[in-house]
Write a protein that holds these residues in place. Structure first.
Motif, short mmCIF file in Angstrom:
data_model
loop_
_atom_site.label_atom_id
_atom_site.label_comp_id
_atom_site.label_asym_id
_atom_site.label_seq_id
_atom_site.Cartn_x
_atom_site.Cartn_y
_atom_site.Cartn_z
N MET A 1 0.85 -1.20 0.06
CA MET A 1 -0.19 -0.01 0.29
C MET A 1 1.06 1.42 0.07
O MET A 1 0.46 2.27 0.06
N GLY A 3 2.32 2.71 -2.27
CA GLY A 3 2.23 3.60 -3.41
C GLY A 3 0.93 4.27 -3.35
O GLY A 3 0.76 5.20 -4.17
N LYS A 4 0.02 4.05 -2.32
CA LYS A 4 -1.41 4.39 -2.42
C LYS A 4 -1.34 6.10 -2.35
O LYS A 4 -1.90 6.81 -3.28
N ALA A 7 0.37 8.04 -5.29
CA ALA A 7 0.00 7.94 -6.27
C ALA A 7 -1.41 8.57 -6.45
O ALA A 7 -2.08 8.97 -7.60
N ALA A 8 -2.09 8.65 -5.30
CA ALA A 8 -3.55 8.93 -5.25
C ALA A 8 -3.87 10.21 -5.85
O ALA A 8 -4.79 10.47 -6.65
N ALA A 10 -2.19 11.78 -8.12
CA ALA A 10 -1.64 11.92 -9.60
C ALA A 10 -2.51 11.27 -10.34
O ALA A 10 -2.29 11.19 -11.64
N THR A 11 -3.39 10.61 -9.91
CA THR A 11 -4.15 9.70 -10.96
C THR A 11 -5.40 10.71 -11.65
O THR A 11 -5.68 11.67 -11.20
N TYR A 12 -5.83 10.33 -12.93
CA TYR A 12 -6.60 10.94 -13.63
C TYR A 12 -7.69 9.97 -14.23
O TYR A 12 -7.31 8.80 -14.61
N SER A 13 -8.96 10.38 -14.65
CA SER A 13 -9.77 9.85 -15.23
C SER A 13 -9.54 9.65 -16.63
O SER A 13 -9.22 10.76 -17.19
N PRO A 14 -9.73 8.55 -17.50
CA PRO A 14 -9.26 8.66 -18.75
C PRO A 14 -10.40 9.40 -19.67
O PRO A 14 -10.13 9.80 -20.86
N THR A 99 -18.46 7.50 -3.00
CA THR A 99 -17.36 7.94 -4.02
C THR A 99 -17.51 7.61 -5.49
O THR A 99 -17.06 8.29 -6.14
N ARG A 105 -14.71 9.96 -10.12
CA ARG A 105 -14.53 9.71 -8.78
C ARG A 105 -14.11 11.05 -7.94
O ARG A 105 -13.13 11.75 -8.42
N LYS B 77 -13.83 1.83 -9.73
CA LYS B 77 -13.45 2.96 -10.67
C LYS B 77 -11.95 3.11 -11.10
O LYS B 77 -11.34 3.03 -10.16
N GLU B 79 -8.87 4.54 -12.89
CA GLU B 79 -8.01 5.73 -13.16
C GLU B 79 -6.52 5.73 -13.52
O GLU B 79 -6.07 4.51 -13.24
N VAL B 80 -6.08 6.41 -14.33
CA VAL B 80 -4.80 6.37 -14.81
C VAL B 80 -3.64 7.06 -13.83
O VAL B 80 -3.97 7.84 -13.40
N MET B 81 -2.44 6.09 -13.61
CA MET B 81 -1.43 6.66 -12.88
C MET B 81 -0.25 6.44 -13.53
O MET B 81 -0.07 5.76 -14.43
N TYR B 150 -9.63 2.11 -8.04
CA TYR B 150 -10.27 2.50 -6.51
C TYR B 150 -11.45 1.58 -6.30
O TYR B 150 -12.41 1.59 -7.08
N TYR B 154 -19.45 -0.19 0.25
CA TYR B 154 -20.16 0.66 1.14
C TYR B 154 -21.28 -0.53 1.84
O TYR B 154 -21.78 -1.47 1.26
N ILE B 190 -3.79 9.25 -21.22
CA ILE B 190 -4.50 8.04 -21.69
C ILE B 190 -5.77 8.65 -21.78
O ILE B 190 -6.55 9.37 -20.86
#
Lengths: 256, 306
Positions: A1, A3-4, A7-8, A10-14, A99, A105, B77, B79-81, B150, B154, B190
């Motif tokens: 964990m 990297g969690k 990295a959190a 820096a992530t983005y949705s494609p 979430t 997210r 979900k 996401e790209v990292m 992620y 719940y 991406i």
């Protein structure tokens, strides 16, 4: 964990969410086409069910198109110790989002104002004198947000209160209308809400013909407002009937 | 103390519900003597379990699991990292367990449940150490881009055996996970294939997808768990909230589909577990794993029919 956390951030949705979908140009002569193909004055299909959460005093699940909400009611139970003595009961409301409720997210709306709006919409309908000194808790969780969240939460909460056996003057039904150009769209989805010119929401008790909450935002002409209100009130009374039949079904179910 | 000694006689006059509330332990122990539980189950049997996949449309993978009244909704979900330098070919999984106030009368807003972070940690330890998912599967472009999954779980209704239900929903959400087809655009980001084409249409030539063959995640042996309450000499599988709260201690056993032990957790409590009791629990867990595996397979095949 390890990297969690690093990295959190820096992530983005494609998906290309930075740019909102552009609003289609308003054509004054032709009819507006809604993203889900509904008529302008047609509500989304509604599914309502009581008794969704077993450990609560009362609960309800509501699904209007892609908007999915669970409301649990606890109590009447002991008020917080710091509370003053009160002849009338107290109502405590809380709304939260999962979430994954929004397409991206972590972009869920601020739920604090929704909690207070829900409180104001409901308190007029509850006979608070029937549970002095105690508190009724109404907790809502939005599982998926697809537009018109607050009206769905309010209607679902009213159903959950009835399921919990809390005394009400009447059920509360809530519907919103969006104004886009010259068109009035009932029960808007998220996409329509994002490019609306104005919105109108009415929360009312259909059989008493009383409005507990009404919000108007944006630019409206008087004739438009009247038209919008009439649309909302008609839809509320229809929704009220659906809610009633849902309660009746739940009450007659176990005896069969 | 007269009341305590007289309860056996008192119970015949008292209403059942009142007796249950006043003397919950006595109420349960009387059932145990007859080898049955208040909800009609034999001691070793778990509650009815249902699973449905794809409950959340806005997520890449989701599942709703119900064990008796305990309900869990899990959604993933993607996401790209940018992968870390030490592991350029690996993605990452972040697991979070939430107990919103709707799930239990004991939880109030602003005061999170104490058990939630405990279960959250247990879930990530179990899922990440079970080897179910090879993190290399989440790689997109080596050293440049990988998936960050992620997973949020719940609890919608808390009625005992929370970990079992949460783990089941998490495993099911991973088996439902559909990875979107993406490509690398000119800015090194991406983007989804469908949107890329839609936005730029004919003006740009089509980019090659970077993950054409990786639409489904390959799952190795999945972990499943069973919680057992240990009370005196009795072992009660899959306890309800009431049973969990009054009895001595419990034991959670996680096995994978090859019946290898993934984790075993006994969180203290006044009762001690003997070796034979632990072995009995493992036998119960083996049966349960078979059941759960079948339930998951049925849910997957139901999904494929639709």
């Amino acid at each position: 964990m390890a990297g969690k956390s690093s990295a959190a951030a820096a992530t983005y949705s494609p998906s290309l969410t930075g740019q909102r979908k552009k609003r289609p140009p308003i054509q004054t002569d032709s009819e507006w086409v809604r993203p889900d193909g509904r008529g302008l004055h047609q509500c989304r299909p509604a599914f309502l069910k009581t008794g969704a959460v077993n450990s609560a005093s009362g609960s309800a699940y509501a699904e209007f198109g892609n908007t999915k909400v669970i409301v649990s009611v606890f109590g009447p139970r002991e008020s917080k110790k710091a509370m003053m003595y009160s002849n009338a009961g107290r109502l405590n409301c809380n709304v939260s989002y999962t979430t994954f409720a929004s397409p991206v997210r972590g972009q869920t709306p601020e739920a604090k104002d929704l909690s207070s709006m829900l409180h104001k919409a409901l308190e007029g309908a509850i006979i608070l004198k029937s549970f002095p000194k105690t508190t009724v808790d109404v907790f809502a969780l939005v599982l998926e947000s697809g537009g018109g969240d607050l009206p769905v939460i309010t209607s679902c909460a009213s159903l959950a209160l009835a399921d919990a056996g809390i005394m009400l003057y009447d059920m509360v039904a809530s519907v919103s209308v969006s104004c886009i150009g010259k068109n009035l769209l009932i029960d808007p989805v998220s996409e329509e809400e994002s490019y609306q010119d104005g919105s109108l929401m009415i929360t009312c008790m259909p059989s008493r013909n009383e409005v507990t909450q009404m919000t108007v935002t944006g630019e409206w002409s008087t004739t438009k407002i009247n038209e919008g209100m009439q649309l909302c009130l008609d839809a509320c009374s229809k929704l009220g009937k659906i809610m009633r039949s849902c309660l009746k079904e739940a009450a007659s179910g176990p005896q069969d | 103390m007269a009341a305590a000694s007289g309860t056996n006689d008192l119970s015949s006059d008292m209403e059942l519900d009142a007796f249950r509330r006043l003397f919950p332990l006595r109420f349960h122990e009387r059932h145990l003597l007859e080898s049955i539980r208040p909800d009609g189950r034999p001691l070793g049997r778990a509650r009815d379990t249902t699973l449905s996949l794809g409950a959340v449309a806005s997520a890449n993978g989701s599942a709703l699991a119900k064990i008796g009244c305990t309900t869990m909704l899990a959604a993933i979900k993607l996401e790209v990292m940018i992968p870390i330098a030490e592991a350029p070919d690996e993605g990452c999984i972040a697991i979070d367990f939430h107990m919103p106030p709707i799930c239990s009368p004991l939880i109030r807003p602003g005061r999170p449940a104490e058990v939630a972070p405990v279960i959250s940690k247990q879930l990530s330890d179990t899922i990440l150490s079970s080897g179910m998912i090879d993190l290399k599967e989440l790689c997109l472009v080596s050293g440049k881009a990988a998936w960050m999954a992620y997973l949020d779980i719940y609890c919608l209704d808390a009625d005992g055996a929370l970990f079992d239900a949460a783990l089941l929903s998490a495993v099911a959400a991973f088996s439902h996970l559909q990875i979107p087809v993406v490509s690398l655009n000119d800015n090194g980001r991406i983007v989804l294939m469908s949107e890329e084409n839609g936005e730029n249409g004919g003006s740009m030539k089509k980019k090659e997808p970077v993950n054409k063959e990786k639409i489904k995640l390959k799952l190795n042996s999945q972990p499943f768990s069973l919680t057992c309450v240990l009370h005196k000499n009795y072992i009660l599988a899959d306890p309800t909230f009431e049973e969990e709260s009054i009895m001595e201690t419990y034991l959670t056993i996680t096995l994978d589909t090859n019946f290898q032990l993934v984790s075993l957790n006994k969180p203290g409590g006044p009762g001690l577990a003997s070796t034979s009791a632990i072995q009995d629990c493992i036998i119960l867990a083996r049966q349960r794993v078979k059941e759960l595996q079948q339930i998951l397979n049925e849910a997957i095949s139901d999904m494929e029919v639709d």
